[in-house]
Write a protein that holds these residues in place. Structure first.
Motif, PDB file in Angstrom:
ATOM      1  N   VAL A 102      -6.670  17.136  -0.168  1.00 49.13           N
ATOM      2  CA  VAL A 102      -6.622  16.945   1.284  1.00 49.13           C
ATOM      3  C   VAL A 102      -7.419  15.713   1.674  1.00 49.13           C
ATOM      4  N   VAL A 103      -8.642  15.617   1.146  1.00 54.52           N
ATOM      5  CA  VAL A 103      -9.486  14.460   1.459  1.00 54.52           C
ATOM      6  C   VAL A 103      -8.869  13.180   0.917  1.00 54.52           C
ATOM      7  N   LEU A 104      -8.320  13.240  -0.296  1.00 55.16           N
ATOM      8  CA  LEU A 104      -7.708  12.057  -0.894  1.00 55.16           C
ATOM      9  C   LEU A 104      -6.517  11.577  -0.076  1.00 55.16           C
ATOM     10  N   GLY A 105      -5.686  12.510   0.371  1.00 53.79           N
ATOM     11  CA  GLY A 105      -4.522  12.125   1.175  1.00 53.79           C
ATOM     12  C   GLY A 105      -4.921  11.492   2.501  1.00 53.79           C
ATOM     13  N   LYS A 106      -5.888  12.081   3.159  1.00 50.30           N
ATOM     14  CA  LYS A 106      -6.351  11.518   4.425  1.00 50.30           C
ATOM     15  C   LYS A 106      -7.026  10.165   4.210  1.00 50.30           C
ATOM     16  N   TRP A 107      -7.748  10.024   3.115  1.00 50.02           N
ATOM     17  CA  TRP A 107      -8.401   8.745   2.801  1.00 50.02           C
ATOM     18  C   TRP A 107      -7.362   7.653   2.547  1.00 50.02           C
ATOM     19  N   LEU A 108      -6.296   7.986   1.832  1.00 48.53           N
ATOM     20  CA  LEU A 108      -5.236   7.010   1.584  1.00 48.53           C
ATOM     21  C   LEU A 108      -4.589   6.558   2.891  1.00 48.53           C
ATOM     22  N   ALA A 109      -4.412   7.493   3.826  1.00 44.82           N
ATOM     23  CA  ALA A 109      -3.809   7.144   5.109  1.00 44.82           C
ATOM     24  C   ALA A 109      -4.721   6.215   5.906  1.00 44.82           C
ATOM     25  N   VAL A 110      -6.009   6.549   5.984  1.00 42.87           N
ATOM     26  CA  VAL A 110      -6.955   5.685   6.700  1.00 42.87           C
ATOM     27  C   VAL A 110      -7.050   4.319   6.019  1.00 42.87           C
ATOM     28  N   SER A 111      -7.040   4.310   4.689  1.00 41.76           N
ATOM     29  CA  SER A 111      -7.087   3.047   3.948  1.00 41.76           C
ATOM     30  C   SER A 111      -5.872   2.179   4.233  1.00 41.76           C
ATOM     31  N   PHE A 112      -4.720   2.813   4.403  1.00 39.75           N
ATOM     32  CA  PHE A 112      -3.495   2.078   4.720  1.00 39.75           C
ATOM     33  C   PHE A 112      -3.654   1.294   6.016  1.00 39.75           C
ATOM     34  N   PHE A 113      -4.161   1.952   7.051  1.00 45.89           N
ATOM     35  CA  PHE A 113      -4.320   1.288   8.339  1.00 45.89           C
ATOM     36  C   PHE A 113      -5.466   0.269   8.296  1.00 45.89           C
ATOM     37  N   ALA A 114      -6.524   0.574   7.558  1.00 44.49           N
ATOM     38  CA  ALA A 114      -7.625  -0.386   7.425  1.00 44.49           C
ATOM     39  C   ALA A 114      -7.157  -1.644   6.704  1.00 44.49           C
ATOM     40  N   LEU A 115      -6.368  -1.456   5.653  1.00 44.43           N
ATOM     41  CA  LEU A 115      -5.828  -2.597   4.918  1.00 44.43           C
ATOM     42  C   LEU A 115      -4.858  -3.392   5.781  1.00 44.43           C
ATOM     43  N   ALA A 116      -4.069  -2.694   6.581  1.00 50.92           N
ATOM     44  CA  ALA A 116      -3.136  -3.376   7.488  1.00 50.92           C
ATOM     45  C   ALA A 116      -3.893  -4.220   8.506  1.00 50.92           C
ATOM     46  N   GLY A 117      -4.997  -3.694   9.037  1.00 48.03           N
ATOM     47  CA  GLY A 117      -5.809  -4.466   9.972  1.00 48.03           C
ATOM     48  C   GLY A 117      -6.376  -5.718   9.342  1.00 48.03           C
ATOM     49  N   LEU A 118      -6.819  -5.603   8.094  1.00 49.49           N
ATOM     50  CA  LEU A 118      -7.350  -6.766   7.383  1.00 49.49           C
ATOM     51  C   LEU A 118      -6.272  -7.813   7.144  1.00 49.49           C
ATOM     52  N   VAL A 119      -5.086  -7.375   6.743  1.00 49.80           N
ATOM     53  CA  VAL A 119      -3.984  -8.307   6.482  1.00 49.80           C
ATOM     54  C   VAL A 119      -3.569  -9.026   7.764  1.00 49.80           C
ATOM     55  N   VAL A 120      -3.475  -8.280   8.866  1.00 50.03           N
ATOM     56  CA  VAL A 120      -3.121  -8.899  10.150  1.00 50.03           C
ATOM     57  C   VAL A 120      -4.166  -9.935  10.546  1.00 50.03           C
ATOM     58  N   ASP A 121      -5.429  -9.621  10.345  1.00 53.64           N
ATOM     59  CA  ASP A 121      -6.510 -10.546  10.674  1.00 53.64           C
ATOM     60  C   ASP A 121      -6.397 -11.833   9.855  1.00 53.64           C
ATOM     61  N   VAL A 122      -6.191 -11.696   8.552  1.00 57.25           N
ATOM     62  CA  VAL A 122      -6.098 -12.877   7.681  1.00 57.25           C
ATOM     63  C   VAL A 122      -4.879 -13.719   8.047  1.00 57.25           C
ATOM     64  N   LEU A 123      -3.746 -13.062   8.316  1.00 58.76           N
ATOM     65  CA  LEU A 123      -2.550 -13.807   8.720  1.00 58.76           C
ATOM     66  C   LEU A 123      -2.786 -14.535  10.045  1.00 58.76           C
ATOM     67  N   GLY A 124      -3.516 -13.889  10.947  1.00 61.87           N
ATOM     68  CA  GLY A 124      -3.848 -14.533  12.213  1.00 61.87           C
ATOM     69  C   GLY A 124      -4.704 -15.772  12.014  1.00 61.87           C
ATOM     70  N   PHE A 125      -5.670 -15.688  11.106  1.00 63.40           N
ATOM     71  CA  PHE A 125      -6.510 -16.848  10.823  1.00 63.40           C
ATOM     72  C   PHE A 125      -5.707 -17.975  10.183  1.00 63.40           C
ATOM     73  N   LEU A 126      -4.797 -17.618   9.288  1.00 64.70           N
ATOM     74  CA  LEU A 126      -3.971 -18.650   8.662  1.00 64.70           C
ATOM     75  C   LEU A 126      -3.113 -19.362   9.708  1.00 64.70           C
ATOM     76  N   ALA A 127      -2.597 -18.597  10.687  1.00 64.55           N
ATOM     77  CA  ALA A 127      -1.811 -19.203  11.765  1.00 64.55           C
ATOM     78  C   ALA A 127      -2.672 -20.128  12.616  1.00 64.55           C
ATOM     79  N   VAL A 128      -3.902 -19.704  12.918  1.00 65.22           N
ATOM     80  CA  VAL A 128      -4.809 -20.544  13.705  1.00 65.22           C
ATOM     81  C   VAL A 128      -5.159 -21.815  12.953  1.00 65.22           C
ATOM     82  N   PHE A 129      -5.444 -21.688  11.670  1.00 64.89           N
ATOM     83  CA  PHE A 129      -5.794 -22.863  10.871  1.00 64.89           C
ATOM     84  C   PHE A 129      -4.637 -23.845  10.791  1.00 64.89           C
ATOM     85  N   ALA A 130      -3.420 -23.310  10.667  1.00 64.17           N
ATOM     86  CA  ALA A 130      -2.255 -24.184  10.604  1.00 64.17           C
ATOM     87  C   ALA A 130      -2.024 -24.887  11.940  1.00 64.17           C
ATOM     88  N   THR A 131      -2.245 -24.177  13.044  1.00 63.46           N
ATOM     89  CA  THR A 131      -2.049 -24.764  14.372  1.00 63.46           C
ATOM     90  C   THR A 131      -3.091 -25.827  14.684  1.00 63.46           C
TER      91      THR A 131
END
Length: 261
Positions: A102-131
């Motif tokens: 149960v804990v592992l499944g919930k941790w994987l779900a939270v990790s998914f969204f945390a990782l998605a937030g990090l990826v969106v942030d990095v992509l945003g920075f790459l867009a800013v740097f390119a602009t």
């Protein structure tokens, strides 16, 4: 493991259905690139561009660390504290599923969204740097890829901390308070390193949060980074995440965690 993946899939689907939380997390993740873009435009006419670049590098590293914590914050808040408040945690635990799964499944779900937030942030920075025409100086793919791997381990640590906080909180409001405060952890560490460079030591590169920021700054500024440092940092970060996860699984065995008394 199949049980944990089933729980993770359910939590991810439920998290994606909460449109307001998804939009809020998206705005939080893009806040860093937006701020750095505005600062970059304001410092474009600076007589000392190297000083402006140093400030942007430090800000980028801080916001990147913070994004790993804000991405899964709302999901972590709901996944234990929210279910306990809705009285749906106990029926879940009555199923023939081990508490660790149960804990592992919930941790994987939270990790998914945390990782998605990090990826969106990095992509945003790459867009800013390119602009803005900001060039990222890297030491080649042999250095860039290990640094990225060290950085990608951070969302798993953030998810473990947030899941544990949600588990020990008695209500959603209490979890929301503590999870909002925990965001200041990477922010405080990052600002301390930016404004107190004398506090940096060689061994700091192996500390979770601290090491990620130092290696991001080194990658952005073109300073030398050995492959050994980010690989060890990633391993230590994941090991700490697993240790906290085991503590959370042990806490779930207690009746006061289940009933919120």
């Amino acid at each position: 493991m199949n049980q944990a993946l089933t729980i993770a899939k359910k939590e991810i689907v439920d998290g994606l259905r909460d449109v307001r939380s998804v939009i809020a997390s998206l705005f939080y993740a893009l806040m860093g690139p937006a701020v750095v873009g505005l600062v970059s435009m304001a410092t474009r006419s600076n007589a000392k561009p190297e000083s402006g670049a140093a400030v942007l590098t430090g800000m980028m590293a801080i916001f990147t660390l913070v994004s790993a914590f804000v991405g899964g914050m709302n999901v972590a808040m709901d996944t234990v504290a929210g279910e306990r408040e809705r009285r749906s945690l106990l029926p879940l635990l009555l199923n023939p599923v081990s508490r660790r799964n149960v804990v592992l499944g919930k941790w994987l779900a939270v990790s998914f969204f945390a990782l998605a937030g990090l990826v969106v942030d990095v992509l945003g920075f790459l867009a800013v740097f390119a602009t803005e025409g900001i060039h990222v100086t890297a030491s080649g793919p042999r250095i860039f890829l290990p640094v990225v791997l060290g950085l990608l381990s951070l969302p798993f640590l953030a998810a473990s901390i947030q899941l544990l906080i949600s588990m020990i909180s008695r209500a959603v409001k209490e979890a929301q308070t503590y999870l909002s405060l925990i965001v200041f952890l990477p922010m405080g560490i990052g600002m301390f390193l930016v404004f107190s460079p004398a506090a940096r030591r060689a061994w700091c590169s192996f500390l979770p949060l601290v090491g990620q920021q130092l290696q991001l700054e080194a990658l952005m500024s073109g300073r030398g980074v050995t492959i050994f440092e980010p690989v060890v940092l990633g391993g230590l970060t994941v090991a700490l995440a697993i240790l906290i996860l085991l503590v959370a699984a042990n806490r779930l065995q207690r009746d006061e965690i289940i009933y919120g008394n």
